[in-house]
Design a protein around this motif. Structure first.
Motif, PDB file in Angstrom:
ATOM      1  N   GLU C 310      46.914  41.019  55.635  1.00  0.00           N
ATOM      2  CA  GLU C 310      45.904  40.157  55.550  1.00  0.00           C
ATOM      3  C   GLU C 310      45.084  40.612  54.582  1.00  0.00           C
ATOM      4  N   ILE C 311      44.431  38.814  53.790  1.00  0.00           N
ATOM      5  CA  ILE C 311      43.667  39.516  52.364  1.00  0.00           C
ATOM      6  C   ILE C 311      42.121  38.413  52.926  1.00  0.00           C
ATOM      7  N   ARG C 312      41.098  39.048  53.204  1.00  0.00           N
ATOM      8  CA  ARG C 312      39.940  38.218  53.290  1.00  0.00           C
ATOM      9  C   ARG C 312      39.401  37.797  51.929  1.00  0.00           C
ATOM     10  N   ARG C 313      38.227  36.670  52.149  1.00  0.00           N
ATOM     11  CA  ARG C 313      37.251  36.408  50.684  1.00  0.00           C
ATOM     12  C   ARG C 313      36.991  37.400  50.704  1.00  0.00           C
ATOM     13  N   GLY C 314      36.892  37.593  48.442  1.00  0.00           N
ATOM     14  CA  GLY C 314      35.880  38.454  48.198  1.00  0.00           C
ATOM     15  C   GLY C 314      36.795  39.843  48.353  1.00  0.00           C
ATOM     16  N   HIS C 315      37.662  40.269  49.155  1.00  0.00           N
ATOM     17  CA  HIS C 315      38.105  41.854  49.094  1.00  0.00           C
ATOM     18  C   HIS C 315      39.554  42.247  48.404  1.00  0.00           C
ATOM     19  N   THR C 316      39.065  43.176  47.806  1.00  0.00           N
ATOM     20  CA  THR C 316      40.808  44.177  47.179  1.00  0.00           C
ATOM     21  C   THR C 316      41.322  44.495  48.426  1.00  0.00           C
ATOM     22  N   GLU C 466      38.453  50.637  31.942  1.00  0.00           N
ATOM     23  CA  GLU C 466      37.492  49.232  31.640  1.00  0.00           C
ATOM     24  C   GLU C 466      38.004  47.946  32.265  1.00  0.00           C
ATOM     25  N   ILE C 467      39.279  47.627  32.221  1.00  0.00           N
ATOM     26  CA  ILE C 467      40.345  46.724  32.811  1.00  0.00           C
ATOM     27  C   ILE C 467      39.394  46.725  34.024  1.00  0.00           C
ATOM     28  N   LEU C 468      39.729  47.574  35.295  1.00  0.00           N
ATOM     29  CA  LEU C 468      39.016  48.000  36.605  1.00  0.00           C
ATOM     30  C   LEU C 468      37.886  47.526  36.394  1.00  0.00           C
ATOM     31  N   LYS C 469      37.038  47.714  35.661  1.00  0.00           N
ATOM     32  CA  LYS C 469      35.275  46.978  36.037  1.00  0.00           C
ATOM     33  C   LYS C 469      35.101  46.063  35.587  1.00  0.00           C
ATOM     34  N   LEU C 470      35.274  45.174  34.735  1.00  0.00           N
ATOM     35  CA  LEU C 470      35.532  44.355  33.970  1.00  0.00           C
ATOM     36  C   LEU C 470      36.036  43.419  35.789  1.00  0.00           C
ATOM     37  N   LEU C 471      37.054  43.742  36.396  1.00  0.00           N
ATOM     38  CA  LEU C 471      37.665  42.835  37.783  1.00  0.00           C
ATOM     39  C   LEU C 471      36.504  42.918  38.557  1.00  0.00           C
ATOM     40  N   GLN C 472      35.717  44.199  38.722  1.00  0.00           N
ATOM     41  CA  GLN C 472      34.955  44.604  39.432  1.00  0.00           C
ATOM     42  C   GLN C 472      33.997  43.324  39.618  1.00  0.00           C
ATOM     43  N   ARG C 473      33.191  42.810  38.603  1.00  0.00           N
ATOM     44  CA  ARG C 473      32.122  42.584  37.961  1.00  0.00           C
ATOM     45  C   ARG C 473      32.367  41.088  38.144  1.00  0.00           C
ATOM     46  N   LEU C 474      34.034  40.736  38.411  1.00  0.00           N
ATOM     47  CA  LEU C 474      34.335  39.280  37.790  1.00  0.00           C
ATOM     48  C   LEU C 474      34.252  39.020  39.482  1.00  0.00           C
ATOM     49  N   SER C 481      39.814  36.794  45.419  1.00  0.00           N
ATOM     50  CA  SER C 481      40.217  37.871  46.291  1.00  0.00           C
ATOM     51  C   SER C 481      41.068  38.607  45.792  1.00  0.00           C
ATOM     52  N   TYR C 482      41.323  39.803  45.507  1.00  0.00           N
ATOM     53  CA  TYR C 482      42.585  40.090  44.605  1.00  0.00           C
ATOM     54  C   TYR C 482      43.594  41.489  45.526  1.00  0.00           C
ATOM     55  N   MET C 483      44.792  40.902  45.212  1.00  0.00           N
ATOM     56  CA  MET C 483      45.949  41.876  45.822  1.00  0.00           C
ATOM     57  C   MET C 483      46.826  42.525  44.768  1.00  0.00           C
ATOM     58  N   PHE C 484      46.280  43.610  44.979  1.00  0.00           N
ATOM     59  CA  PHE C 484      46.272  45.045  44.087  1.00  0.00           C
ATOM     60  C   PHE C 484      47.754  45.212  44.567  1.00  0.00           C
ATOM     61  N   ILE C 485      48.721  45.408  43.406  1.00  0.00           N
ATOM     62  CA  ILE C 485      50.063  46.238  43.460  1.00  0.00           C
ATOM     63  C   ILE C 485      50.034  47.202  42.762  1.00  0.00           C
ATOM     64  N   THR C 486      50.542  49.086  43.328  1.00  0.00           N
ATOM     65  CA  THR C 486      50.141  50.017  42.807  1.00  0.00           C
ATOM     66  C   THR C 486      51.011  50.778  42.867  1.00  0.00           C
ATOM     67  N   HIS C 487      50.957  51.204  42.174  1.00  0.00           N
ATOM     68  CA  HIS C 487      51.748  52.870  42.576  1.00  0.00           C
ATOM     69  C   HIS C 487      50.511  54.275  42.821  1.00  0.00           C
ATOM     70  N   ASP C 488      49.503  54.022  41.858  1.00  0.00           N
ATOM     71  CA  ASP C 488      48.456  54.772  41.203  1.00  0.00           C
ATOM     72  C   ASP C 488      47.714  55.453  42.591  1.00  0.00           C
ATOM     73  N   LEU C 489      47.434  55.953  43.159  1.00  0.00           N
ATOM     74  CA  LEU C 489      46.387  55.863  44.198  1.00  0.00           C
ATOM     75  C   LEU C 489      45.109  56.207  43.433  1.00  0.00           C
ATOM     76  N   ALA C 490      44.910  56.565  41.714  1.00  0.00           N
ATOM     77  CA  ALA C 490      43.744  56.675  41.879  1.00  0.00           C
ATOM     78  C   ALA C 490      43.099  55.323  41.873  1.00  0.00           C
ATOM     79  N   VAL C 492      43.732  52.922  43.286  1.00  0.00           N
ATOM     80  CA  VAL C 492      42.848  52.460  45.241  1.00  0.00           C
ATOM     81  C   VAL C 492      42.017  52.111  44.984  1.00  0.00           C
ATOM     82  N   ARG C 493      41.763  54.193  45.112  1.00  0.00           N
ATOM     83  CA  ARG C 493      40.137  55.134  44.995  1.00  0.00           C
ATOM     84  C   ARG C 493      38.934  54.065  44.349  1.00  0.00           C
ATOM     85  N   ALA C 494      39.381  53.684  43.201  1.00  0.00           N
ATOM     86  CA  ALA C 494      38.474  53.023  42.037  1.00  0.00           C
ATOM     87  C   ALA C 494      38.363  51.817  42.782  1.00  0.00           C
ATOM     88  N   ILE C 495      38.863  50.362  42.928  1.00  0.00           N
ATOM     89  CA  ILE C 495      39.085  49.409  43.343  1.00  0.00           C
ATOM     90  C   ILE C 495      39.299  48.397  44.940  1.00  0.00           C
TER      91      ILE C 495
END
Lengths: 312, 277, 551
Positions: C310-316, C466-474, C481-490, C492-495
């Protein structure tokens, strides 16, 4: 894997025989009308049709033709009413002899030159080889053939310019008479083959495991023999077979120039005479050889691939 | 345009040579009626007159001016080969792109048909088809174009397959773009370098193919001037040590060498490697 | 551990083994030579592990190979000295170098799968160097090999060597390659990003194995990586490189605790970014609901089984998992590229068709995607104007001046100057800039949800941040909403706001980040989380101790 390839090859041969058979069916009217011309009465045409077996439905005629081919019965020539098998048989032997002769010179020569060009790539040898082979690839076979004739038979008188053969000629005589045609074919094929060998080897030498071997301090010779060669069989066999197939077809023009009684010349003659059954039969023989060669390359590539030799 | 001149100035000698040859041949082909001293099929003297004097390169077996025939030969042989190559490209690249972009059964059907067509050596296949349809220029152009299109198909499909797996093509699909748009805007611009090179190589191949057929007497038919048949018609002279029949053969070789040099340079510039298939 | 200062290590380690003075290397691009390493000085003592760290283009691999007197095709050493145990490798002849390589200096490559010869068994490739250099007999070498395989904790050490490279897994191959490098008990091993291609849980095993054997045999090593946390576990001393220059050099603990240069601090801080809490929009149904999705490629093995998110509006939402977990397949199902065998996808409460061609243009518009490789995500032949302009035209019907104005707005939004960039092609941009353009292209469609498929993993760490910060600002500005597919837990913690953990095509754990990321964990989540390297140089020791105690 191998079995799969063989079945595929068989299917291909059947498909090709169908195409060759059906393309004759595309003729406006049919063979009987074609041969007898417009002046023939319907009765003669009908009689002739029966004689050729054209009154049977197409699928029966196809089956008859195909099984005839397999049993060595290829029908009769329209031009001289002789059995086609007789015409094709002897001439196919001649063609194979010429192609083998050329291959025996060309394959070792091309592989050696190609490997050398790859090992000393971008050097002066490589550059000269590049220019020479490009020029050679670009020249029509008959150009090469006539230049050789001009020098070796007209100017110096060393070799005959006509490669006519009879049954009375022994092996040595045949080899002597066929030298110019074989050299012509060799010149054309060697260029292709060594360029492909060079590309295949260069591609191989760029692999990380070759870099790894030199970082292990392995000598250059051992790298080539022990690390490159086992992985080079598939590409090299591929190169050889493609060029053998090319040889078989390339003989057509060379046979014509040297008036050599091979299958290619028979086919060219028959095209001019519109002798369809002969064209059809020689086409099938050429295509069959071509398919078999390509098939054997595929099988060899499978058999030399370590990943397939030692499955998980 | 300036960039072309600049890179040409830096090109190796072989490439400059190739470009010059191609330009000269094109000019001769276009200006044939202006350059030729006599008419294409005009009989001007006895057969086999020698070089020099009235006829710079002598006359042929029927007493036509050799130089005139050579010049018209450029126009006919190059023109027909160019037309054939263009046809073969249109057919091969459109089907190849289609197979790669659509995939699935379209790709399967097209590829299997091409497999079968390619399993018959093209010269042999052409001979069979020409026997059936009859020897004429139009038949020859069509037969060669179709048979050779199989090779263009294979290349275009392979190149396009490398492109359609790119994320930007997936992005276009996800956007909802149609097939035609994807082929024209996403695939084609990125497939250009290998296709341009292939056009050069195909032209060489087709040109040699037509010359071989004409030489065998099964290609361009008399009285049209054509290099392949000129070699055949005058071949007997060779046995007297006369090199006249080698002239049209050399003309063929020179052009194909030139085109090959240009393609070689182009491939070296665009990829650094020359594909050998 | 050493406590000495820069360039030192003399107190604990043996004699000087390698010394580079003013090393300069040139690389060839577009048929011209450019200097890529600008005068590097390097010292390495016997038994010491030196970490070379830097982003792409820093010249670290080139320097590593130079320690073997080797330059890849297209590179050449143009200046300076490389002295290995008294021999200057820049001037000595090929034969001397060849006798050193494999015997006294050896190399471990990034991709073991490519660096092993497919035609020979592992143990034969192991024995080759010692036998060829005349150090051991074949039988001795094979006995050693089995011993080393056991020390490196390879399964079935007595028999695994008789397999071919394609018959063993990536992590095992990497260890087999380390064993091969140890075969002659060399004085120096160059490790070139040996764990970069591995999953985090596999990485741990390989790191531990490498460190153990290097210590046991007291081998000196040059360890090359882009990951400061990894090198902190492995190296005694670190050299930070950038654009072929040395930025900072020092003892590992001191550098991690107290970096001298701004660039090093930035590298150290890279995993500290944390998003604010999302703006809650109460009382709304979720934006995207995936229910009971099962999918496979061509009807074969099920790659996804009964997956729901489930993905909520405005959530990541971050979807985490290792290779083969099915996370990318899930994205393909949601976008419609792979219609599911079972299950439904609801957008804003409305079920959307499974297959892409059946979706309406508006459904397509609301869901956009950003890719891992910005290089391949944009058509290299199109200008930025066309790349961003096409969705504007296609979805929103904007043309002419209106379209142009919006393109410029979007470029400003991603902090790129419109006048400078609007007429460029992707090849004229840096990796980070390309990814920004991809973001702008997604935003042009005015979507509700953007799927971000490993969007930072192909980028250098600082750029990724920087890209993560930009995405967050946007997200803060546009409530997308974002769905982040990643293998990198750092990442995940960040965003992330919510986390979905996947394993072998199933969801093993899902929920709010703070819940999932803090104990008690699901067993697999625990393994994943604990495997992410931390900057603390003692992290690996503590982890191994903890795991040892647990088992």
């Amino acid at each position: 894997m191998v079995a799969q390839r063989l079945v595929l090859g068989l299917l291909l041969i059947i498909a090709v025989s169908l195409i060759l058979f059906l393309s004759v069916e595309l003729l406006p009217g049919d063979l009987a009308e074609e041969i007898l011309g417009q002046g023939a009465t319907p009765e003669t045409v009908a009689a002739f049709r029966r004689e050729l077996g054209l009154d049977l439905p197409p699928h029966e005629r196809y089956i008859n033709w195909l099984f005839g081919m397999l049993q060595g019965d290829m029908g009769t020539s329209l031009a001289n009413k002789r059995p086609i098998a007789e015409l094709v048989g002897a001439r196919f032997g001649n063609t194979l002899f010429l192609a083998t002769y050329a291959a025996v010179i060309a394959v070792p020569l091309a592989l050696t030159l190609g490997v050398l060009a790859a090992l000393y790539r971008n050097g002066i040898y490589d550059r000269i080889v590049n220019i020479v082979t490009l020029t050679s690839i670009s020249s029509p076979e008959f150009f090469v053939a006539y230049i050789l004739i001009l020098f070796f038979s007209v100017k110096f008188g060393w070799l005959p310019s006509i490669a006519n053969l009879g049954d009375e000629h022994g092996f040595a005589e045949r080899v002597y008479r066929l030298t110019l045609p074989a050299v012509t074919l060799t010149l054309v094929v060697v260029a292709h083959m060594m360029r492909m060998t060079r590309a295949a080897i260069i591609n191989l030498l760029a692999s990380p495991y070759i870099e790894m071997a030199s970082l292990k301090g392995i000598s250059k010779t051992r790298i080539i023999v022990h690390h490159a060669l086992p992985n080079a069989w598939a590409p090299i066999i591929n190169v050889i077979v493609i060029n053998l197939a090319y040889l078989i077809v390339g003989v057509v023009v060379v046979e014509f120039v040297f008036v050599y009684p091979g299958l290619g010349q028979l086919m060219v003659d028959s095209v001019s005479k519109r002798d369809l059954p002969v064209v059809q039969a020689s086409g099938m023989v050429f295509a069959g050889v071509y398919i078999l060669l390509n098939l054997s390359a595929d099988v060899a590539a499978i058999l030399t691939n370590p990943r397939l030799l030692h499955p998980k | 345009m300036q960039r072309v001149f600049k890179s040409l100035a830096e090109a190796p000698l072989t490439a400059k040579f190739g470009v010059t040859v191609v330009l000269v041949y094109t000019a001769v082909a276009l200006l044939a009626p202006v350059l030729a001293p006599y008419g294409e099929t005009e009989i001007v003297g006895d057969s086999y007159e020698v070089w020099g004097g009235t006829y710079v390169l002598g006359t042929d077996n029927l007493g036509r001016d050799m130089l005139t025939r050579l010049i018209y030969g450029a126009r006919n042989t190059i023109g027909i080969a160019f037309l054939t190559t263009t046809l073969c490209f249109l057919l091969g690249s459109v089907t190849g792109f289609l197979a790669a972009t659509v995939g699935g059964w379209v790709d399967q059907v097209l590829s299997r048909v091409v497999d079968v067509l390619m399993s018959i050596p093209s010269l042999i296949f052409a001979l069979v088809l020409l026997t059936i349809f009859g020897l004429s220029i139009i038949n020859m152009v069509l037969v060669i174009a179709v048979l050779d299109a199989t090779r263009v198909y294979r290349l275009s499909r392979a190149v396009a397959q490398g492109i359609v797996v790119m994320d930007y093509v997936e992005a276009a699909r996800l956007r909802g773009e149609g097939l035609w748009w994807i082929m024209r805007r996403e695939v084609l611009p990125n497939a250009m370098p290998p296709l341009v090179a292939e056009f050069g190589l195909r032209f060489v191949f087709v040109f040699l193919f037509i010359s071989a057929l004409s030489f065998l007497g099964l290609g361009i038919q008399p009285p049209t001037a054509d290099w392949g048949s000129m070699v055949r018609d005058n071949a007997t002279l060779i046995t007297y040590g006369d090199i006249t029949p080698l002239l049209p053969a050399a003309a063929i070789a020179l052009l194909t060498v030139g085109v090959n040099f240009v393609v070689d340079w182009f491939l070296h510039k665009t990829s650094g490697l020359r594909d050998e298939h | 551990m050493s406590t000495s200062n820069n360039g030192g290590g003399d107190s604990q380690f043996g004699d000087l083994l390698v010394e580079m003075r003013g090393l300069r290397i040139e690389g060839q691009a577009d048929e011209q030579w450019h200097e890529i390493v600008h005068g590097i000085d390097l010292k390495l003592h016997r038994g010491e592990v030196l970490g070379l760290i830097g982003e792409s283009g820093a010249g670290k691999s080139t320097i590593g190979l130079a320690a073997m007197g080797f330059a890849r095709p297209g590179c050449r050493i143009t200046g300076g000295e490389i002295i290995f145990d008294g021999i200057d490798l820049t001037t000595t002849d090929e034969d001397t170098k060849r006798k050193l390589r494999g015997a006294r200096i050896s190399y471990v490559a990034q991709s073991a799968a490519a660096a092993f010869n497919p035609a020979h068994k592992l143990i034969d490739q192991y024995s080759e160097a010692p036998v060829q250099h005349g150090i051991l007999s074949n039988a001795e070498a094979e006995r050693d090999a089995k011993d080393l395989y056991a020390r490196l904790q390879l399964p079935d050490p007595d028999t695994i060597g008789y397999r071919y490279p394609h018959q063993v897994s990536g992590g095992q191959l990497q260890r087999a390659m380390t064993a091969m490098a140890m075969a002659c008990k060399p004085d120096l091993i160059v490790f070139d990003e040996p764990t970069t291609a591995l999953d985090v849980t596999t990485q741990i095993e390989v790191l531990a194995a490498i460190r153990d054997v290097v210590r046991q045999f007291n081998t000196a090593a040059i360890y090359i990586t882009h990951d400061l946390a990894v090198v902190a576990q492995m190296a005694d001393r670190i050299m930070v490189l950038r654009h072929g220059n040395l930025v900072e050099e020092g003892n590992t603990r001191e550098m991690v605790a107290n970096p001298q240069e701004q660039y090093t601090s930035e590298l150290l801080a890279v995993r500290s970014f944390q998003k604010d809490h999302p703006v809650e929009v109460p009382g709304q149904r979720p934006l995207l609901e995936v229910e009971g999705v099962t999918a496979s490629y061509g009807g074969g093995v099920k790659v996804l089984e009964d997956v729901g998110i489930e993905i909520r509006r405005g959530h990541t939402v971050a979807v985490v998992g290792e290779s083969g977990s099915g996370k990318s397949t899930l994205a393909r199902v949601i976008t419609g590229l792979l219609p599911p065998m079972q299950g439904v996808i609801k957008f804003d409460g409305v079920e959307v068709p499974g297959a892409l061609p059946q979706r309406s243009r508006d459904q397509l518009r609301r869901l956009q995607m950003i890719y891992q490789m910005p290089d391949t995500a944009m058509n290299p032949k199109q200008r930025i104007r066309d790349i961003i302009g096409r969705p504007l035209e296609f979805y929103l019907g904007k043309t002419g001046a209106e379209k142009e104005e919006r393109i410029r707005e979007l470029l400003n939004l991603i902090e790129m100057d419109p006048d400078t960039y609007i007429d460029r092609i992707p090849g004229e941009l840096s990796g980070g800039q390309k990814q920004r353009i991809c973001i702008a292209r997604a935003l042009a469609a005015e979507p509700d949800l953007i799927i971000c498929d490993e969007v930072t993993s192909a980028l250098d760490q600082l750029v990724a941040e920087e890209i993560l910060k930009l995405l967050q600002r946007l997200q803060n500005e546009l409530h997308v909403s974002y769905m982040f597919i990643t293998h990198d837990l750092a990442t995940v913690r960040a965003i992330a706001d919510d986390v979905v953990v996947m394993l072998q095509g199933r969801v093993v754990e899902a929920g709010e980040k703070n819940v999932v990321m803090s104990p008690p964990h699901h067993e697999y989540t625990e393994l994943l989380l604990s495997s992410v390297p931390e900057m603390d140089p003692d992290w690996l020791d503590r982890l191994l101790a903890a795991r040892g105690a647990a088992s």
